[in-house]
Motif scaffolding. Sequence first.
Motif, PDB file in Angstrom:
ATOM      1  N   ALA A 152     -37.142   8.615  21.415  1.00 54.50           N
ATOM      2  CA  ALA A 152     -37.681   9.202  20.189  1.00 54.50           C
ATOM      3  C   ALA A 152     -38.204   8.133  19.240  1.00 54.50           C
ATOM      4  O   ALA A 152     -39.269   8.296  18.628  1.00 54.50           O
TER       5      ALA A 152
ATOM      6  N   HIS B 269     -31.907   8.925  24.596  1.00 52.14           N
ATOM      7  CA  HIS B 269     -32.684   9.820  23.737  1.00 52.14           C
ATOM      8  C   HIS B 269     -33.160   9.131  22.462  1.00 52.14           C
ATOM      9  O   HIS B 269     -34.307   9.319  22.040  1.00 52.14           O
TER      10      HIS B 269
ATOM     11  N   TRP C 153     -34.770  17.003  23.322  1.00 52.55           N
ATOM     12  CA  TRP C 153     -34.350  15.674  22.894  1.00 52.55           C
ATOM     13  C   TRP C 153     -33.312  15.801  21.785  1.00 52.55           C
ATOM     14  O   TRP C 153     -33.434  16.636  20.897  1.00 52.55           O
TER      15      TRP C 153
ATOM     16  N   TYR D 266     -41.495  11.571  25.919  1.00 46.80           N
ATOM     17  CA  TYR D 266     -41.165  12.510  24.844  1.00 46.80           C
ATOM     18  C   TYR D 266     -41.931  13.817  25.019  1.00 46.80           C
ATOM     19  O   TYR D 266     -41.378  14.903  24.820  1.00 46.80           O
TER      20      TYR D 266
END
Length: 243
Positions: free
Chosen positions: A100, A96, A180, A125
């Motif tokens: 990001a 994650h 996320w 994303y």
Amino acid sequence: MPAPSPTPRNPAAQASLEGALPAALARIAATPGVYAALWCGSAARGEADAHSDLDIHALVTGDHRWRSSFVAGGVPVEVFHNPARKVRAMLAQPDHATVAMFAGGRVLLPHPDLDALFGEARALYAAGPAPRPLTPAERHTLLDEVVEARAALTEPVHPLLVASAAGRLVRALYAARGWWEVKPRVWPRDLARRGAPEAGLLHAVLSEASAAERQTALEALAFSLLPGGLDYGESASEAQTVA
């Protein structure tokens, strides 16, 4: 991808970090094997605060990965050195933090490999992670923490147990909803942005003055996530080979 803030959270900190970029990039570009660099993190999104640093992902040749840190222009810099294939593997997991950071990054030292990874991260994303519902064993563990906090209602350790249980519940919430992951200090703001009722429950867990009110808020947070409420059910962990 993460939308940049219209104004920096701390303009002075943002300006200081941006001013240090040339010196930081010069040192990174001079590192043997480095051929591309991406500026990531809160400062890259224009959201720096007094505790922000410069986070840089550098693509390197060869078969090794490493992290390094230094100070440039008076600000701390953290650099993640990886071959492109390792970054691609982390995106595929998906990791994650890597998704990001790459999705919201800004290219400092361009290269086609970096362009491709940047595009992959943005697509990932935008799609979001696959929701991961709780397993029965995970549900049992979370329920145990909530009940343990209830058992310590009159003890000084109660705030610590409530905070620990709430943290695990919120992480499980993000996984179950297909969101996320974000840093814990961003949870209240992120949940509020999503319009999630859990934002109010988390605020109550963190701010209620009395132990009873904190526990009530914690159990309400648990009810929003745990099928069947706070009743124990059947569960079993995965069998593991004993060496």
